[in-house]
Motif scaffolding. Structure first.
Motif: not given
Length: 371
Positions: A174-175, A207-211, A201-205, A334-341
């Protein structure tokens, strides 16, 4: 800091996310066991962000370098080549030390976090606990980067367990509240994830990344091949506790359940009990696996099945409320950097690693002296 795990097999994780290197020191791996480097590298690659959608842009090669505790086997062995692929190492009766270089740090992205802690992250608690003695660049010792040496140790444990007929596998089920499980085996309690579920599940990721946000999820892990009574003990040395302690060493893990877990609280004993029977080989088994392969803290002979809840990545790109530690006032972050959604897909092998270490430690602790 509590960076050591295990009784007979002790694993200590060292380093920080933006230091020169990270790694682990292990004491108690059975001497004489052979570690196949190809297998270990393939396992480590599953944790890496390289080639994965919806993962951090920080790409690290994650090549474990043995500094001590192993003896390199002759290079002319079949499958060996110059870059270490196909190379095999024999474990010695001394501590095994593994180093993994950090090669892709961007510490400047974290300058503002020295004063403004990230909501949901370890920053604030770490500042209050360790003060100036904590390095929070990239999360420091609290970072998911430290799961790389955990995977190095766990990957070694998996190879040793497999020679004993014991396998450890895990999967996302589940994601972000979206279930990827198509069905559950009524006998083993193991879920099946199909292609449609994986895509959802990949689509849920995505969508979160896009937002500019993040999502968490659930990982199911299965240990198969553990004979009844082979490991575990009552009360504080039960296999649920051993596995849980190792799994909670993974950043972002917030919950764990074995078998049907919290669902059993709504059942009657007649529904939750797993009836015993003798199979065609004369082995006592159960007709269902609500207990998740562990009874009284001891392996029952059924597959050990547990699920892990992974929280959403705290480092998101939406503006958040926080505080200035130096100014003692509210502020915006406001966070900068490289992070996993979503870190769930990369955490799957890490859960396997933690479980493998716990199971191997439990087996070694249950083995009579001299055997």
């Amino acid at each position: 800091m509590g960076s050591t795990y295990g009784k007979k097999l002790k694993i200590t994780i060292y380093g920080e996310s933006h230091g020169k290197a990270i790694g682990m020191v292990a004491e108690g791996f059975p001497a004489g066991e052979i570690i196949d480097m190809d297998q270990l590298l393939a396992f480590m690659a599953r944790r890496s962000a390289v080639g994965k959608k919806y993962s951090t842009p920080r790409k690290e090669p994650d090549i474990p370098v043995f500094l001590s505790g192993v003896l390199e086997q002759p290079a002319e062995l079949p499958g060996a080549d110059a870059d270490g692929g196909g190379q095999k190492y024999k474990i010695l009766n001394s501590p095994v030390c593994v180093m993994i270089e950090n090669t892709n740090q961007k510490s400047g992205d974290y300058n503002n976090l020295k004063d403004v802690p990230r909501p949901g992250h370890a920053d604030f608690a770490a500042m209050m606990r360790y003060g100036s003695g904590v390095d929070l660049r990239g999360g420091g010792h609290f970072s998911g980067r430290l799961t790389a040496p955990l995977c190095a140790a766990g990957g070694m444990a998996k190879q040793i367990l497999e020679r004993r007929g014991i396998t450890v596998t895990a999967q996302m089920i589940a994601v972000g509240g979206v279930s990827g499980a198509a069905a559950m085996d009524p006998v083993t309690g193991i879920h099946r994830v199909d292609e449609a579920g994986l895509q959802a599940m990949m689509e849920a990721m995505a969508q979160a990344q896009a937002e500019g946000d993040s999502v968490g999820g659930i990982i199911e892990c299965v240990v198969e091949g553990l004979p009844a009574g082979s490991c575990g003990d009552h009360m504080f040395d039960g296999m649920e506790g051993r596995i849980s302690q190792a799994v909670f060493g993974i950043p972002a893990v917030k919950g764990i359940e074995f078998g049907n877990g919290f669902a059993c609280a709504a059942l009657r004993g007649s529904q939750n009990n797993d009836p015993f029977f003798v199979d065609e080989d004369g082995t006592v088994r159960t007709k269902s696996n609500n207990h998740g392969g562990i009874l009284g803290g001891i392996a029952s002979g059924m597959p050990v099945v547990f699920r892990v809840a992974v929280k959403p990545t705290p480092s998101i790109f939406k503006e958040q409320d926080s505080v200035s530690m130096s100014g003692g006032c509210d502020t915006k972050l406001k966070i900068k950097g490289r992070h996993d959604p979503c870190i769930v897909q990369r955490a799957v092998p890490v859960v396997e690693a933690a479980a493998a270490l716990a199971v191997l430690d439990g087996l070694l602790d249950s083995t009579p002296a001299g055997k």
